[in-house]
Enzyme design. Sequence first.
Site, PDB file in Angstrom:
ATOM      1  N   ASP A   1     -30.897  15.422 -11.605  1.00  0.00           N
ATOM      2  CA  ASP A   1     -29.982  15.242 -10.484  1.00  0.00           C
ATOM      3  C   ASP A   1     -29.483  16.624 -10.026  1.00  0.00           C
ATOM      4  O   ASP A   1     -29.145  17.475 -10.867  1.00  0.00           O
ATOM      5  CB  ASP A   1     -28.814  14.368 -10.986  1.00  0.00           C
ATOM      6  CG  ASP A   1     -27.815  14.005  -9.906  1.00  0.00           C
ATOM      7  OD1 ASP A   1     -28.210  13.886  -8.740  1.00  0.00           O
ATOM      8  OD2 ASP A   1     -26.627  13.815 -10.258  1.00  0.00           O
ATOM      9  N   HIS A   2     -29.444  16.854  -8.735  1.00  0.00           N
ATOM     10  CA  HIS A   2     -28.920  18.117  -8.185  1.00  0.00           C
ATOM     11  C   HIS A   2     -29.505  19.377  -8.813  1.00  0.00           C
ATOM     12  O   HIS A   2     -28.752  20.244  -9.275  1.00  0.00           O
ATOM     13  CB  HIS A   2     -27.390  18.173  -8.289  1.00  0.00           C
ATOM     14  CG  HIS A   2     -26.711  17.277  -7.308  1.00  0.00           C
ATOM     15  ND1 HIS A   2     -26.568  17.582  -5.976  1.00  0.00           N
ATOM     16  CD2 HIS A   2     -26.160  16.047  -7.479  1.00  0.00           C
ATOM     17  CE1 HIS A   2     -25.951  16.580  -5.371  1.00  0.00           C
ATOM     18  NE2 HIS A   2     -25.700  15.638  -6.252  1.00  0.00           N
TER      19      HIS A   2
HETATM   20 ZN   LIG Z   1     -24.832  13.904  -5.957  1.00  0.00          ZN
END
Ligand SMILES: [Zn+2]
Length: 287
Positions: free
Chosen positions: A81-82
């Site tokens: 994520d990210h």
């Molecule tokens: Zn996010």
Amino acid sequence: MLTSYKSILNKAYQGGYAVGAFNCLSLENVMGVIAAAEELHSPVILQLAEVQFPYAPMELMAPLFLKAAHQSSVPVAVHLDHGQSFETCARAIRMGFNSVMFDGACLPFENNVSITKAVVRMAKAADVDVEAELGKVGDTGFGGGEGTGSASTADVFTDVEESALFIEKTGIDALAIAIGNLHGKYIATPKLNIKRLTEISERNNMPLVLHGGSGTSEEDFKACVHHGIAKINVATAMQIAITQKIEKYLQQCPQPNYIDMKWKMIEASKETALYHLRLFESEGKAL
Ligand SMILES: [Zn+2]
């Protein structure tokens, strides 16, 4: 079983439900989330954001996520994520994550396109799927979330035509959009722009992702799920649930012990996942 992110999201998009993607920072989180998904026969995504690496190093968490996915009776994707750079995405792919997010939403459009495109090229060679973000998902400024944005109002919604151009140029598998959602702990319940979501979904016919899923109203969640959001990130809600459960345990128990606390953490993780998986209507969708 470890299952491709793309196949999980495409099924959700076609079926009009969303898959819960839970940021897991510990063994307790992973055990609770997997137990919930198995109990509900729901697909699920285990994910970790780059800002979380200092207290949940990717190289230690990846084997845990992958083993849990392989052992599970339900479809599980293991997602970065990210990711803040091409290099972090490459590291995640080497560690066995089967999907990665490159977050270039803060960059000028052309830079976001070029790095995302390079990540897609690398990822596809390893049979890994890619999520990217367009439009700025703000941050409430009250920590705990997976985002990196500074406290701001998320008034920069994803543009419909720009989203089509971005998808065409990059070749991504799913797009995270900004429709008034914020990372972190909300002070007031936000109102999401469902009209914009519908327009983006109709224009692109591609699974969309909602970040900042903690604190959104049930009504807005339902509207998202029915209008093209196929993945919803949940980070802060699980942290709040665990903190509250431990707080209560310490108040009630005269002789607290660590093993009991671990069980409380697993329980709170599971309860958070059960609630969101049901809300996102993915129950029974582990086909
Ligand atoms: Zn996010």
